[in-house]
Design a protein around this motif. Structure first.
Motif, PDB file in Angstrom:
ATOM      1  N   GLN A 337       0.838  -1.203   0.000  1.00  0.00           N
ATOM      2  CA  GLN A 337       0.000   0.000   0.000  1.00  0.00           C
ATOM      3  C   GLN A 337       0.871   1.251   0.000  1.00  0.00           C
ATOM      4  O   GLN A 337       1.792   1.365   0.825  1.00  0.00           O
ATOM      5  N   SER A 338       0.597   2.167  -0.893  1.00  0.00           N
ATOM      6  CA  SER A 338       1.273   3.464  -0.978  1.00  0.00           C
ATOM      7  C   SER A 338       0.546   4.317  -2.006  1.00  0.00           C
ATOM      8  O   SER A 338      -0.190   3.786  -2.849  1.00  0.00           O
ATOM      9  N   LEU A 339       0.762   5.623  -1.923  1.00  0.00           N
ATOM     10  CA  LEU A 339       0.372   6.518  -3.012  1.00  0.00           C
ATOM     11  C   LEU A 339       1.602   6.770  -3.867  1.00  0.00           C
ATOM     12  O   LEU A 339       2.681   7.057  -3.331  1.00  0.00           O
ATOM     13  N   HIS A 340       1.489   6.629  -5.189  1.00  0.00           N
ATOM     14  CA  HIS A 340       2.598   6.901  -6.100  1.00  0.00           C
ATOM     15  C   HIS A 340       2.213   8.098  -6.965  1.00  0.00           C
ATOM     16  O   HIS A 340       1.123   8.127  -7.549  1.00  0.00           O
ATOM     17  N   THR A 341       3.079   9.064  -7.061  1.00  0.00           N
ATOM     18  CA  THR A 341       2.839  10.195  -7.960  1.00  0.00           C
ATOM     19  C   THR A 341       4.171  10.634  -8.549  1.00  0.00           C
ATOM     20  O   THR A 341       5.204  10.597  -7.874  1.00  0.00           O
ATOM     21  N   THR A 342       4.157  11.013  -9.817  1.00  0.00           N
ATOM     22  CA  THR A 342       5.363  11.505 -10.490  1.00  0.00           C
ATOM     23  C   THR A 342       5.187  12.994 -10.764  1.00  0.00           C
ATOM     24  O   THR A 342       4.187  13.414 -11.362  1.00  0.00           O
ATOM     25  N   LEU A 343       6.154  13.803 -10.306  1.00  0.00           N
ATOM     26  CA  LEU A 343       6.076  15.261 -10.420  1.00  0.00           C
ATOM     27  C   LEU A 343       7.195  15.781 -11.305  1.00  0.00           C
ATOM     28  O   LEU A 343       8.268  15.173 -11.404  1.00  0.00           O
ATOM     29  N   VAL A 344       6.943  16.932 -11.929  1.00  0.00           N
ATOM     30  CA  VAL A 344       7.949  17.580 -12.768  1.00  0.00           C
ATOM     31  C   VAL A 344       8.492  18.787 -12.009  1.00  0.00           C
ATOM     32  O   VAL A 344       7.741  19.706 -11.665  1.00  0.00           O
TER      33      VAL A 344
END
Length: 762
Positions: A337-344
């Motif tokens: 379980q985790s939140l994954h997000t890719t940011l610029v």
């Protein structure tokens, strides 16, 4: 604020629950670490009661004596290996029984210690663990692969009963991989390949991500040392180039969380060399194009804080569309379980962030082992890991129930060790995790075996779909069943789960055996009538008849009447020979040929022109025990003969088939008369060749002609062109009988553009 930053040089997160992964095999061999002495192990056992530590000490003394005089390939005393394995298990906080089993895991295999000895000294539970870890070296196998598959099956089934077996085995394999430098190169390659194919995926399936990553990394290092070395150097250079960028991002993130008054723990994450290699190979890119080598983990106090932290990060940097994943609401199949997000970031570089709570982090790193490490206090997130792990372990038992062949069992398990999953919903909104590429049939068998066996159709998101349709995350799947439906052999071409594959195969095998037994019983009864006797009762037979069958099966070498009849139906045994032996045994019991039965049997034999067996009637309902030969494709109305192949069941040919004539010359005794039934239950396939003029719409005109004659095209193959003006079409047509086929051919010949149409014969 409570922010902990990671080192500026962003060392790889290759820690194994407190034990640093070696960078090279030679370093691993040289490292004293846990293997120095038992004292190093006792320092890790503070979580155990004193009585348990005393038992562990006794197990150490027992193992030390058993391995006395044995040495590893590196020259170290062999006992150093069990101590190191026990140390890894202690890092996972496994109980005393598991630590004792780890110390003695090679005692039965290498030292001749028996299970009763272990039960007497250390109890049944510990002895079962050691036995589950012991390979089947005492049995004789034809090939190394067969032996290996059987050993895997034993270990995995022991693991299904007690997950500690696989945890000890993974610790054993991890230490072996860390110290494999002293082995011969061919052994290193074989063990590394086995680790990459089996043990690393099992670690991933159970959520032991640290172990999973390290096993992958070490396997890659031994399988492709040059590639590993080159990529390692590239990662080190990139680490130096991006140090300023990483520090700037870290500073920005710290300030953002401080302003939001959110307590977080920030650590660095670096992709492993193996995962970079896989990404480069899959996307056909160079190292420079892999832009997410570095990332960040954000650990927060509470579940709600995960989404708060996500909002803070999305306000700080712009998210990349389509790169956000919520594994908290829908956990991965192994409980992750985790939140994954890719940011610029402002310089245009993409950076991934993973956001989770402390218990989620424990599950992410230790998976099912977190049950022992964190089983007190906060259980948030751990229950899901245990439930999903237990579901997979139970599926091993289910597969074993249907699969007696060890290699087939291992094949099914390999199928289920999938790294990716899709998440689909039942109509009642229950979430199911299936491997990528799974179909509605996989979904049906995941629900229940009876649902899978009786599946006839499926709808996805309310729309009817083909059963081979690949499911996507978020699909709502509903299965339509029918009481009379049964599994289709064609399903094996597209199902993805080991459970579905094993259930389908099991059903088809049972059906084939039942049909072959029925055919065998019919053939034996007909052959016995020629001897003037009736076939004795098999089910609920009296003592005398049971003794008769027992004597017959002892003579034939079968385990029972059912197996003997199945062998006759499959052509492995000749019905007339078995009937003569049975007649002898019945005569010994005082049974004499009946005049009426004998007359009927002889009359039938004359009618069959001296045939060895009674006539078998074909009506289309024979199932898998009777096959129509593909070389000549007989249809009702053809003159036919039957070949009772050795182990293949009954194959029906046309009487004029050239292939059948050659078989008859080579093996005349396996032929028997067959005939068509008066009422045929289904259509049959006939091969037809159509020569047509090339032109627009010719295929449509041919199809229309076939349809007008009330036939169906089941397959079409376009042959080679003839000088550009004409082309061949090879069709498989579904027809009722020869008269129907003749009608179809007449209709085809009248169609525009058709030059010739005729049935293909071998």
């Amino acid at each position: 604020m409570g922010i902990r930053s990671f080192a500026a040089d962003l060392l790889p997160s290759a820690l194994h629950l407190g034990t640093r992964a070696p960078s090279t095999p030679s370093q691993a061999a040289a490292r004293p670490a846990e293997v120095a002495s038992f004292a190093a192990l006792t320092d890790k056992l503070g979580y155990l009661a004193k009585a348990d530590v005393k038992k562990v000490r006794e197990a150490y003394k027992f193992a030390d004596e058993a391995h006395l005089g044995q040495y590893r390939a590196s020259g170290e005393p062999y006992i150093t290996h069990p101590i190191a394995v026990a140390g890894l298990c202690a890092d996972w906080k496994l109980d005393a029984q598991a630590i004792m089993a780890a110390l003695m895991h090679d005692a039965m295999e290498d030292c001749g210690i028996t299970k009763p000895e272990l039960i007497e000294r250390f109890g049944a539970a510990t002895a079962d663990l050691v036995d589950g870890l012991t390979k089947l070296d005492k049995l004789q196998f034809n090939t190394r692969e067969e032996s290996q598959a059987e050993s895997f099956r034993k270990m995995l089934l022991a693991m299904a009963r007690d997950v500690r077996v696989i945890l000890i085995k993974l610790a054993d394999r991890l230490h072996n991989m860390r110290t494999m430098g002293a082995m011969a190169a061919h052994k290193r390659g074989r063990i590394a390949r086995e680790t990459l194919d089996i043990y690393a995926p099992i670690a991933h399936r159970l959520g032991l991500n640290q172990t999973y990553r390290e096993l992958q990394e070490l396997s890659f290092q031994y399988l492709h040392p040059w590639r590993h070395a080159a990529l390692s150097k590239a990662v080190q250079r990139a680490r130096g180039y991006r140090r300023d960028l990483v520090e700037r991002i870290r500073g920005d993130v710290e300030k953002a969380f401080a302003a939001a008054k959110l307590k977080v723990l920030i650590t660095g994450r670096e992709k492993t060399v193996y995962s970079i290699y896989v990404k480069m190979r899959e996307k056909h890119t160079g190292f420079a194009q892999v832009n997410d080598i570095f990332g960040f983990r954000v650990v927060v106090p509470e579940l709600y804080d995960c989404y708060h932290a996500l909002g803070v990060l999305h306000q700080l940097y712009k998210p990349v569309p389509g790169r956000f994943k919520d594994y908290i609401a829908i956990p991965k199949a192994n409980g992750y379980q985790s939140l994954h997000t890719t940011l610029v970031n402002p310089l245009g570089t993409a950076v991934e962030f993973q956001i989770r709570t402390e218990p989620m982090h424990a599950v992410a790193e230790a998976g099912i082992a977190a049950h022992w490490m964190y089983k007190v206090k906060d259980d948030n997130g751990l229950g899901e890991a245990q439930r999903l792990g237990a579901l997979w372990l139970q599926s091993l038992v289910d597969i074993q129930d249907e699969t007696r062949d060890a290699s087939e069992f291992l094949e099914h398990v390999k199928i289920d060790l999938f790294p990716d999953a899709v998440y689909v919903f039942t109509p009642k909104s229950k979430i199911l995790a299936l491997p990528r590429g799974a179909t509605p049939v996989d979904f049906a068998y995941t629900i229940h075996t009876n649902v899978g066996d009786h599946t006839v159709a499926a709808t996805v998101n309310g729309e009817p779909v083909a059963l081979r349709t690949e499911l996507k995350s978020g699909d709502v799947v509903e299965i339509v069943t029918a009481p009379g439906a049964r599994p289709n052999p064609a399903w094996l071409n597209f199902v993805r789960t080991g459970r579905a594959r094993s259930k389908i195969r099991h059903y088809l095998k049972n059906m084939e055996l039942e049909e072959s037994r029925a055919l065998g019983e019919k053939l034996l009864a007909q052959a016995l009538r020629a001897e003037g006797l009736q076939l004795p009762q098999i089910e609920d037979a009296d003592i005398q008849t049971a003794a008769l069958w027992q004597a017959l099966t002892r003579w034939s070498g079968n385990r029972g009447p059912a197996e003997l009849l199945t062998d006759i139906g499959l052509g492995k045994k000749i019905a007339t020979i078995v009937a003569k032996r049975l007649a002898q045994l019945m005569a010994e019991q005082g049974q004499r040929p009946d005049a009426v039965t004998l007359t009927m049997g002889r009359f039938a034999a004359r009618e069959e022109a001296g045939g060895q067996h009674g006539t078998v009637t074909i009506d289309g309902n024979e199932g898998t025990s009777v096959q129509l030969a593909r070389c000549c494709r007989p249809i009702p109305g053809d003159s036919i003969v039957g070949y009772l192949g050795r182990g293949e069941g009954l194959t029906v040919h046309t009487a004029e088939c050239a292939v059948a004539r050659r078989l008859h010359e080579r093996d005349a005794e396996h032929w028997l008369p067959v005939e068509w039934a008066e009422d045929i239950s289904r259509p049959f396939e006939a091969a037809v060749l159509v020569l047509v003029r090339n032109g627009k719409g010719v295929l449509a005109r041919v199809a229309a002609a076939v349809s007008a004659a009330e036939a169906d095209i089941t397959h079409i193959d376009m042959g080679e062109e003839h000088g550009g003006d004409s082309a061949e079409m090879r069709l498989l047509l579904s027809v009722r009988d020869r008269l129907h086929l003749a009608d179809v051919l007449r209709t085809l010949k009248r169609a525009p553009s058709v030059l010739r149409a005729y049935r293909v014969k071998p």
